[in-house]
Structures are given as structure tokens and as C-alpha cells.
Design a protein around this motif. Structure first.
Motif, PDB file in Angstrom:
ATOM      1  N   GLY A 197       1.014  -1.314   0.321  1.00 62.27           N
ATOM      2  CA  GLY A 197      -0.124   0.125  -0.334  1.00 62.27           C
ATOM      3  C   GLY A 197       1.181   1.086  -0.288  1.00 62.27           C
ATOM      4  N   GLY A 198       1.668   0.826   0.705  1.00 61.98           N
ATOM      5  CA  GLY A 198       2.532   2.255   0.563  1.00 61.98           C
ATOM      6  C   GLY A 198       3.074   2.450  -0.297  1.00 61.98           C
ATOM      7  N   SER A 199       4.429   1.586  -0.826  1.00 63.53           N
ATOM      8  CA  SER A 199       4.590   2.188  -3.236  1.00 63.53           C
ATOM      9  C   SER A 199       3.467   2.769  -3.563  1.00 63.53           C
ATOM     10  CB  SER A 199       5.736   1.054  -3.049  1.00 63.53           C
ATOM     11  OG  SER A 199       4.261  -0.215  -3.857  1.00 63.53           O
ATOM     12  N   VAL A 233       0.592   3.649  -2.863  1.00 62.82           N
ATOM     13  CA  VAL A 233      -0.550   5.147  -2.527  1.00 62.82           C
ATOM     14  C   VAL A 233       0.641   6.291  -3.191  1.00 62.82           C
ATOM     15  CG1 VAL A 233      -0.496   6.733  -0.611  1.00 62.82           C
ATOM     16  CG2 VAL A 233      -1.503   4.346  -1.132  1.00 62.82           C
ATOM     17  N   THR A 234       2.123   5.971  -2.980  1.00 64.17           N
ATOM     18  CA  THR A 234       3.168   6.931  -3.113  1.00 64.17           C
ATOM     19  C   THR A 234       3.255   7.166  -4.398  1.00 64.17           C
ATOM     20  OG1 THR A 234       5.252   6.077  -2.539  1.00 64.17           O
ATOM     21  CG2 THR A 234       4.658   7.400  -0.808  1.00 64.17           C
ATOM     22  N   ALA A 292       0.966   6.567  -6.568  1.00 63.57           N
ATOM     23  CA  ALA A 292      -0.046   7.702  -7.277  1.00 63.57           C
ATOM     24  C   ALA A 292      -0.385   9.075  -6.582  1.00 63.57           C
ATOM     25  CB  ALA A 292      -1.516   7.662  -6.300  1.00 63.57           C
TER      26      ALA A 292
END
Lengths: 711, 711
Positions: B323-325, B327-328, B330
Motif C-alpha cells: 500500500g505504501g509504494s 499510494v506514494t 499515485a
């Protein structure tokens, strides 16, 4: 066993550096989570007691294994669990019973997966809290602590052979990202103190670990990957404390884009919060917000291993033996908000010793040296840059060339001697590896991309601005700012909103509410033509769109005609909700600003300023800051607008009264601070700025007041 | 020897792939330029005849050496010289005498170093041309030709062990940058056909090699590093030919920034030219301009090794197990001008098979799959994206995770099967190397930075827009556009400038020139109140600043008073140079544009459009295109402005007449094309746009006409 049980609650430092660790689900199989956890603990030299927990094995990796934690001969500081969600509750219960200090819960599918998981998570936390046991996670990847060789994680990043300890502390709501950044940083020679993946923050939060890192002696700079905050005011206070402690904070916040915000909400079950508010809070506290997690790590490392960027706003001095790389580097700078330094005469004189006068300019191509690129000339130029007051940092975008590694070795001593950052870029691939090895051996940062070096330069410049925040002026309430009048909930009329502004000393237009055309004419005579006529209804948001505003009425006949028309329009636009008309002074000036106040659910009162009129609608040119605001910060906010050149007077137009604009913004910030959650929204649009020294005036305003208990 | 001499002039293909090469200053010492040249030729397997030239040695590297080229037993296709500038002339003379086909001159300190070097360069070129011999350089780093194993360079980039041939052709005015990019590309698995460093372009030019690469079968895409052009119209025609040939061109142009422009001028003695003009010419011809040379190489490679981005303007679909990679990733997209795809219902349905309904949104975190990240689910989602009409490309920002290399292997077949780009990012350091190896083995691109993948996505999207230019409409002259009236040189009055616009069918305000107040009053009655009054003088540039413009005069008294004041102001502003006053229709509308025309010394007639009024002065919101212009292109130019939302009607305001604005721009473009170099400058500011269907009108205009022979 009782006597060995850790203190409860266990201090965070003992969770990060435990003396004893139970690995629940330990296994010989590194294909399994628990197998990897114990493998990595051993491989990276965990010096404390290891307790493998597995009901089916007597020993694991040569260590005696125990069926349950409560069977083990001592209560460990920490238990790590990567068990299926279905067995989590029983395992936590056993840990609580055994006297475990804290559980690191890697297990996912809790709150982030839906209501069922959320309920399970709540039960687990309640059980732990009942026993005085702390929880990190769930849905986290644990802790990397190279300082104490406590690598408490199943992350594949721990396949890297070794991790020398360093000064970067990292708190991340994404475990996968944290693992990848550890490995990414290692390539560049960046070294970490402690990295903590906080996952769903069911018990221990990002704020808890930020507070810990502020106190931690090994940690010199802090990186944060934030999805949502549990305690925003504490977060803000910690950022300010970090500044005072001299530990720069670099943060990436998920949800900068709308899509990112939405995704972040579901990812670790966090409320992402509004990005512009987060950014404003960080800027005010002196922390640096970046968009790229990889750049964040490079910036953290640069803040430790490079000398400090002297002050915000200084220029860069690019120098290398390639015109192509130095020119494209310079060309890329404006997109990163960076500029070339303006060389002092002394600097130009030094450059003139080595190259033709015609070539003495930034960026410097050392190929233009009289005798070609030479180490002594390169060193002389860099020393001159280091001594130049307008140079913030030297940049060396190096290309393939003879004696690359030898040239590379020149730079670390020059940077250390000069006391300013030197951003060394090795743009080549494998042929540059010898140069990279030189930099690793010199414990000096290198970048593989010009874009990386530029992102770091931007961050260091912002960090210098943040450093100045440690001495920032405290906001002081101007005379006559408040108290607010009594306000009832709901939308205010323009007149009511302006009376609220006036109570804080913000100048508003002279005006009179009138019920008929004769009264309008009398009011206009008193105010002086030309005047503005507006139809009043608190039911209407955008008055101009509905024909309720008439500007520049120059004489009585026009006013009377307008009165008739506006009255009709008001009946159409807000049947039964009209509140008469207002005759207003027609204000003119040099420029228009938008001012706004709001109350953020997490961070409290905020003010905004931007280009006024219709510009605010399409230019993304709004700055935000927490309220109340110091006068200097208000001015800086306005001068940071993209439309600022317009305010300073273009093409011989007079400059607008920025001091008056800043004063109005400060007063509005006290209004926002006093009213707090009662401000549902408040816009002044436009605030008309007259020429310098002649003041500013709020021409239109609207506000909605929330119920008293709406906090 | 005579019979073996190469054809003169030698075709460029034989310079790039010579059968025989003389290395002047050949040596056993790789610390010397000539030593490296022969070392690299041998090391990289040059299959032709090698002639070491050295007056002091009988053999070099086991090959017979010759004192001079003219002593050698055959006249080589190519001689490479890295000799001191002082001996260059004599060596070139000997090459000419010997019948050498072309000389690659690495020697620097020629035209780029000053007048003395320029004179030497001129003599060398004259001598070579006299003999029918071609010159590449001087101040270049030669040619890399992996296809024919002809590595004709002293660049340290040739320390890389091997270079598999590929499809990227590169022409660079910087040799050092070219070397570094070859090595940078190699890390990523990018492969090159021919790379040519053109240096000072004293004889052979960047345009010559661009023409060669268009014909070259091995070259499939072309990268350019441009400082200045020798033949701009030919360059433009070649870019268009590249589009027709289906070979995408990606270019970095030095001098995007002011400082860069200045530095580029001195670097290879090139006139850098105005960056906005270069960019406009490239866009019109369908080539892609980037700012970062490293990103350029990745884009060239992606254009070859990835399936094509289907069409400009499509969205991205990021998916990964973090999710971290995701979302960042995006969050970083908007800064690159990219957006998320809007998933079709069919795509959502597929995602819904694997994850909770609440998580079905882009970006996709496969950690939210019911059973966690699984290869089959990943593949199903990617297949769905590939079939989704709004998806331009899939992006996989991968973090450390179990079975990284195994997961990585899934992607190349999925991209090939789906027929759209898949941008694979390995964000980790060394722990990601196994995954990188998988991608190299699969001959599939990978990126080490999320920012790299985003830069590539932006370039591929722009390339798709460029592809559409191959079918672009030809500009057609609208009815009534020209011919121009007779014009004398010098500044025009507003009235003269407007008559010029009117001759091309651009609507202008009704107006009358008047000598006294009575005539003004009569004119105003004829035109209809309110009117505008302006003082006329061709000596005045900014009329409003000097009190020469009165807007909104509503009746005769106000007009007469204004006439008196403007006449006085005109006497002050332009003593003796006043030409009376003009009474003008007061035009009103929904929005204001700025239109401009100019003649670029290199590329010819150009038009510009931007935000009008004062906005043009501080918003950098101007688009440029070569003239004449097709109607659709004019419209696209206007709709590409940042202020375009204002034109389409904000908050219920009527949309402005964009068709009329585009028509005015097309007509202006024909004016610019007809007048060519006679337009020193021409601005229409503002062109007022009325509501849709109601036209546009030029309210103010100024122009300066150059002498007839000023081309």
C-alpha cells in the motif's frame, strides 16, 4: 519466572532494543514468516535471549523451542507474532499470561480488512492493555535496529548481508516500503539507527516512536512515512521538539493526490487527513515534506553525512568536466525550485585563473580550463564556491572520464573543509562503480541520478528554512483583535460576516442595509458615489451568479433602477428568504486576495491566503498555515504566492499594501483561533489591496458558524 | 594505394561502420587518448583493418605501426585523431593527402575555446573539404557502433565489458554525456545501435546523423542531446520524417533555463536558440522533449522494448503488494502530468473476485487480496487492466517481499500478451538484484526509482501524442486571411496594427481617429456609449501606464473631460509624437487571451497564445507553435493553457467562444507566415472572448515591422 518478567508498561526503548525475544511460529523454514524472523535475528547477530515458540519442535536452529510463550523459562521483553488472524487472540492471551512486555504483531487482515478484523483487533488490544502489555501493529513488519543488532522482522530486506548502524531513524506506516527503503539506502551508504513499522497503530503509534527517536541518542535525523495520525496535536508538538533537539524531520505523507488519499484510508485503516493541512503544519514546525520516499531517504542521509546547507534560498554551483551534464543539471534546477548561485567577484577571480574570462559563469565545465580538467583547478574552484556567500551547495554531475575514481576522491575532503554540502552524482552505470566505492569508503553520499541530487538539494534547502523555524517569532495578538460578537449557528449574511471581521480589526467596506429605494438613495449619498448594491440572503452562496450584485453605480438614477432589478432577482433567487439590500462603498485597489479560515478536525484552526477573485478558482495558488500566525509568517505566506509579483507592482504599477494584507491575515488567524470549531467556513474574497501604505479592505465575505458543541 | 582509397565523399554509413581505421597517436598506454582508442577497438572486437599511427614504434598491440597515415599500405575509411591542437593541422593535411575518407577529431580547444581555436577549426575544415574528406568533431568523443563492433572512441564508458547491439540511436553534442548514458543504459538492459558524438559540428552535423539514423535499419528509436542546430528547417523536416518512418525521437535540449542557454552557447560553440521555440517545433513534428538525459535513455529503451502506450491521455494502473509504494506512486503522478485510469465495470468485476468490494480502486494493494498477494490474482488483475480501454499502462512499484524474483518473472509475459507497457520498478537496493537479473534475462525494462518510471510514463504518453501527429491535418488558409496591406518599417500605431489584423479577418473594435473633442463626441455617438478613449503615439509601448487609456466612458461629458486629460497626458508622454486620439467601442466578454506572432531566426514564423491582460506577465502560461497552424492544433493549443478552465466557464459563467479564439489564432498564424521576418513583434492583448457563439474581438494590438531585407 515471575521475577524475570519485564516492567509493565515496557519502555519503548526496550521494545526497540529487547533483551529477550520470543518468536511465535518459529520454524526452520525461511519460506515461513516465523522462520524468517528467527533466521534474521540470528543472522544479524541478535545478542539477547531468543525463545523459539513452536508446539511441534523441541529445538529450532539449535535453540530449545517451547510449545507456548507461557512455557518458556522467562517472560521475554518482546514476542513477535506472524500467526494467522484466527489464532492471534489465543496467542496474545498466552503472551499476556506469560508476562510478555510487548507483542510485535505482523499478522494482517485486522482493522484494514473490514469490520470483522477491526473487532478482533479491538479485542486483542483490550486484552493486552488489561495485562499492561504493549502492541506494535498489527499489520506491521516490525523493527530494524542495527545499533543493537535487533532485527525484529520478517522483511526480505534483511537478506542484505549486513547493516552498519547509523543515524537515520525511520517510522513508517508501511512495512514493505520501510524494508525497501532500508535496502535502497544501503546501496547509497546510508545507515540507520532504528526503523519502526507501526502498521495499524492499534496501541503504539507513530507519535510514540517519534517521541522515542527524539530522545534516542543514536538517532540524528528522522524520516516518516505517514498515512494518518492518531494524535495530531502531539505530532505537531513533537515536530517542534525535533527542531529544538536539532534533529531534522523529513516526511512523506500518503494522500497528496485525491486518489492517494482514498487509497491510504483503506490501507492501514487510517484517516489520511487533508494533505495541505499536514504540509502547512510541517512547514510551520520546521519539518520537510517530500513526495518521493526514495528521495526522503537520500535527504535524511544527506542531513547527517553532508555539512549543512547554510541558509534557505541560496544557490547551487554545478561544476564537472562535461558541458552536457552541467548544463542539463542547471536546466533541471528550476523545476526543483532551485537556482544557480550568483558568484561573488572573488569567486570569479579564482575561476579566471583557470579558464578564459568568457567561460567564467555557472555552471562550470572544467573542460574549458586552459589545460583541460585538472584536479588542482577543480579543487581551487570548489574552495572558492565553498567560501562564496551565495553558494548553498556545490553539485558535481560527473560523467565517464579518465581517472574517475581518482577525481572522485578529491570531493569528500573539499566538502568537509568547506563546510557546505557537495552533491556528487555518478551518472554512469557499472563503469562508475569504482567511484561509488571510493565514496562508500570515504563515508560520503553519492547519487546515481541528477534528479536524485536535485531532490536532495531541494530538501536540504527546505531543511535550512525549517532550521530557522526553531527561532521563529511567537504569534502576538494585535490590538483590537477580538473578542468575537455573539454568533448563532448557520450561514451568516455578508453584513454579519463583515461585522465579525470588523470585531478583529479587519477593515470592511462602509455599508448600510436598506429596505426601499429611497433609503438606498439616502445611504448612497452618505457613502458617496459610486456605490455597490447587493441583494442579501443567507440562503445564497454565490451572489454574482444570480444577478444580486451591481457594481459601480455612479448616480441615483442608476441606483434606483438597480434596486428594482436586484429586489426582483432576490425574490427569484431566494423566495421568502430575502433580507433586503445593502448599499456599499465601491472599493478599488491594486490587487485582490482571497483569505480563508477553517477548523481542521485534527490540527485545529487554520488560515489560508491566495489569489483573489476568479483566479482562486483555477490557479492552485493558496497557502495555508495554522492559526494564530506571527506577522512575519503571514507576510512570508503572502510573498510565497505565485501571484506575488503582481502584488509587488508590475510594469510601473504601484505595489500593493502587503503589510496591510499581512495584518488582515494575522487578525483573521486570531479570529480562527478564538472561534475554533465554530468556524465551519469563512472566506474573504476579495480583500482589496490598495497601494502601499493605503491599506486593505474586505469587500465581500461569507461564513458559516457551527453549533457550539460541534467540536 | 590509390585503388584502395575510399569513395569521396564517404557515405555516413561507412564512417559509422568503417572497414578500416587509422588511429593517430596510437599507443600501448591506455592512459593516453590514442592508447585507449586502439585498446577499445580491439577489446570490443573491431572486425576491420586497424592501422596504428605512431612515428616512434614499429608495432603497437601486435599490429604493424606507421609513422604517418600516408605511409600506411591503404587509405583507411576513417582516421581517429586525439592529437594536441598544435599538431592537428599537419595531421589532417597528411590524412587528406593519404586519401582518408573521414577524420574523427577528438581534439578539443578549437572553436569552443575562443577565436584562435575557431580560426584553426576553419582551416582544418577548409583543408578537408578541399580534399573531399569529411570531419566529425572536433571536440567530440567519436562513435559507438555496437552493431558492427566499431567502438571509435576514447570514452571510458568503453570499460564496460561488452555492448550487445540494440535499437537506440543516439546523437549527442556532448561526448561525455553520451559515454555516461551508454553505461547508464547498459545497467538497465538498454541496447544501442549507433551513438554519435558530433562535438563542434564543424563539418558533419547533428542533422546529418539524424538523417542517417532515419535510414539505418538497426535503429528503431532516436535520442538526441541538442545544444544548437546548424540547419533548423532540415532538423524540423527530419523530425517529421522520423514520425512517418515510425521511429520515435526523444530529445533533451540544453538551454531550457536562462543559465543553461548561456552555458550551452560557450560549450560547443553553438547558438543554443530559444528553448520554447525548439519545444514547439518538436511538439508539432511529433518528437518528445525531456529535461533529463537519463530519463531520455530510459524512454528510448521503453519505446523499443515495451508494447506501445495506446493513445495520449490514458491513465495508469498502479498495482503492487505494498500500500505504501502504490499510494506514494499515485501521489507522485500529478507532478508528472499523469492520472489514474478510470476502471471499466469489467475491470472492477475482476478485481472484486480477489479483494473486498471496499478495496476495489486504483492504486491496487494486492495485500488486500482475500488470501494476500498471490500470483494468480496479480495476473488476473493485470490482464483486466490490459483489456481496459482507459488504461495506458500498468505500473508495478515493487517493494521487498517473499519470492521477489518469482513474482517479477510474471510481468514480462503479461505485458507482451496484453500489448500495453508495464512499468516495473524495483525500489530496493541489492536485495532487488535477483529481480533485476530476471528482467534482464527476459529482455524487459526495469526501473530503480518510482520517479524514473513516472518520467518514462510521461514520455511514452507524449510519444503517443506525437504518433498522432503523423496523421495531423495540414494547415488551410481561411477565407479572407490576407493579403497584408503595404507596411512601412518601424512601430505601428494601434490603429495600423488593427488594420493589419483586420486584413486577415481577425475582428477588431470599431473605432475612429479624432483630432478634437467635438469629433470625439460625434464618433462616440456613431459607435454607441460606453466608449474607450486612447491617446495615439507610435512612440509609446504601454499606454495604460501613462494615463493614455480611458475605459467605460458612459456619456459625452465624461468623454469630453477624458479627451482633455488624455490629450495632455499624450503631450507629456510623447512630446511632438502624438497622433491624436482614438474613440473605440468598449468591448466586453467572458475572458481575455494574449495572442502573439514572431519570427524565429532559425525556425521562422511562430505564434503564441496565453492568458491575457496582466496575467500574461506573471503566469508562465503561454503556448507556442510554428505558423501557419491547422484549426484543430490552434484549438488544442488554447485548451492546453493552464487558464483553460476559466475559458470553459467556471461556476456557471458562460463558456467563452473558443472556436472564435482558435480562428483568430489560425488567421494570425497566416499573417505571421506571410510576413515572415518582417514581423519583429506583434501582440494582441487582449483578445476578448465573448460567450460561446458570439465571437472574439481584438481590443488592443501593437506591432513592429522590420525592414524588407531584415531576414
Amino acid at each position: 519466572m515471575e521475577e524475570a518478567a519485564p516492567t509493565r508498561p515496557l519502555p519503548i526503548g526496550r521494545i526497540v532494543a529487547p533483551r529477550s525475544v520470543a518468536v511465535i511460529g518459529a520454524s526452520e523454514d525461511v519460506g515461513k514468516f516465523g522462520g524468517r524472523v528467527i533466521h534474521y535475528l540470528i543472522r544479524h547477530g541478535f545478542p539477547g535471549t531468543l525463545l523459539p515458540i513452536n508446539p511441534n519442535r523441541a529445538t529450532i536452529r539449535g535453540l530449545p523451542a517451547w510449545p507456548r510463550v507461557s512455557d518458556a523459562p522467562l517472560a521475554p521483553d518482546v514476542a513477535i507474532l506472524a500467526v494467522p488472524a484466527a489464532t492471534l487472540e489465543a496467542q496474545i492471551a498466552d503472551c499476556a499470561k506469560a508476562g510478555v512486555g510487548a507483542c510485535i504483531v505482523i499478522t494482517g487482515k485486522l482493522a484494514e480488512a473490514g469490520p470483522e478484523g477491526a473487532a478482533l483487533q479491538d479485542r486483542v488490544v483490550a486484552m493486552a492493555r488489561g495485562a499492561g502489555m504493549r502492541i506494535l501493529g498489527p499489520n506491521c513488519l516490525g523493527i530494524f535496529n542495527p545499533v543493537d543488532r535487533a532485527m525484529l522482522s520478517s522483511s526480505l530486506a534483511l537478506e542484505e548481508p549486513d547493516f552498519a548502524p547509523g543515524g537515520i531513524g525511520l517510522v513508517s506506516q508501511s512495512g514493505a516500503l520501510m524494508g525497501t527503503l532500508l535496502s535502497f539506502g544501503r546501496h547509497h551508504g546510508a545507515r540507520f539507527s532504528r526503523c519502526i513499522s507501526v502498521g495499524n497503530q492499534a496501541d503504539l503509534t507513530l507519535e510514540d516512536f517519534l517521541a522515542y527517536l527524539l530522545e534516542d541518542e543514536a538517532t540524528r535525523t528522522i524520516g516518516l512515512y505517514v498515512e494518518g495520525l492518531r494524535d495530531a496535536p502531539r505530532f505537531r508538538a513533537l515536530l517542534k521538539a525535533a527542531r529544538v533537539a536539532g534533529k531534522p524531520v523529513f516526511a512523506v505523507k500518503a494522500g497528496r493526490s485525491e486518489a492517494g488519499a482514498k487509497a491510504a484510508r483503506s490501507h492501514t485503516a487510517s484517516l489520511a487527513g487533508a494533505f495541505p493541512v499536514f504540509e502547512a503544519i510541517c512547514r510551520e514546525a520546521g519539518a520537510v515534506v517530500l513526495d518521493d520516499p526514495q528521495a526522503m531517504i537520500l535527504a535524511c542521509d544527506a542531513a547527517i553525512r553532508l555539512p549543512p546547507w547554510p541558509a534557505a534560498g541560496l544557490g547551487l554551483a554545478p561544476i564537472a568536466s562535461s558541458g552536457g551534464s552541467t548544463v542539463t543539471f542547471a536546466d533541471m534546477m528550476p523545476a526543483f525550485g532551485l537556482r544557480l548561485a550568483e558568484m561573488a567577484p572573488a569567486t570569479c577571480a579564482v575561476l579566471g585563473d583557470w579558464m578564459p574570462e568568457s567561460h567564467v559563469a555557472l555552471p562550470v565545465d572544467t573542460g574549458s580550463f586552459h589545460e583541460g580538467t585538472r584536479g588542482d583547478g577543480l579543487a581551487a574552484c570548489i574552495r572558492a564556491f565553498m567560501a562564496d556567500p551565495d553558494v548553498g551547495a556545490v553539485a558535481v554531475p560527473m560523467t565517464t572520464q579518465p581517472d574517475m575514481a581518482g577525481r572522485t576522491a578529491l570531493f569528500p575532503p573539499l566538502a568537509r573543509e568547506g563546510g557546505k554540502p557537495l552533491l556528487y552524482v555518478m551518472t554512469a552505470g557499472a563503469v562508475g562503480d569504482a567511484s561509488r566505492a571510493v565514496m562508500r569508503a570515504a563515508d560520503f553520499p553519492f547519487y546515481d541520478r541528477m534528479a536524485d541530487a536535485l531532490a536532495v538539494a531541494r530538501a536540504l534547502d527546505a531543511e535550512a528554512a525549517g532550521r530557522a523555524r526553531a527561532q521563529a517569532a511567537m504569534p502576538a495578538r494585535p490590538e483590537g483583535a477580538g473578542p468575537p460578537p455573539a454568533l448563532s449557528a448557520g450561514p451568516l449574511t455578508e453584513g454579519e460576516a463583515k461585522r465579525l471581521l470588523a470585531a478583529y480589526g479587519i477593515p470592511v467596506t462602509r455599508e448600510a442595509t436598506v429596505a426601499d429605494a429611497d433609503a438606498a438613495a439616502a445611504a448612497a449619498r452618505a457613502i458617496g458615489y459610486p456605490v455597490v448594491l447587493k441583494g442579501v440572503s443567507r440562503a445564497v452562496v454565490h451572489k454574482s451568479d444570480l444577478g444580486l450584485v451591481r457594481l459601480g453605480l455612479a448616480e441615483e438614477e442608476a441606483l434606483r433602477m438597480a434596486f428594482a432589478e436586484v429586489t426582483q432577482a432576490l425574490d427569484r433567487a431566494a423566495p421568502g428568504a430575502g433580507e433586503g439590500c445593502v448599499v456599499q462603498e465601491m472599493a478599488r485597489g491594486e490587487a485582490e486576495l482571497f483569505l480563508g479560515a477553517m477548523h481542521d478536525a485534527q490540527f485545529g484552526p487554520m488560515v489560508m491566503v491566495g489569489a483573489g477573485g476568479v483566479l482562486v478558482e483555477f490557479l492552485q495558488d493558496v497557502r495555508m498555515a495554522p492559526a494564530p500566525l506571527a506577522a512575519g509568517d503571514a507576510r512570508a505566506l503572502i510573498e510565497g504566492l505565485r501571484m506575488a509579483p503582481l502584488l509587488r507592482g508590475l510594469r510601473g504599477r504601484p505595489a500593493a499594501d502587503l503589510a496591510a494584507a499581512a495584518d488582515a491575515l494575522v487578525r483573521l488567524s486570531w479570529l480562527a483561533a478564538d472561534l475554533g470549531p465554530r468556524i465551519a467556513e469563512l472566506d474573504v474574497n476579495p480583500l482589496i489591496l490598495r497601494a502601499e501604505g493605503q491599506g486593505a479592505i474586505a469587500v465581500d465575505a461569507r461564513a458559516t458558524i457551527a453549533e457550539e458543541d460541534a467540536s
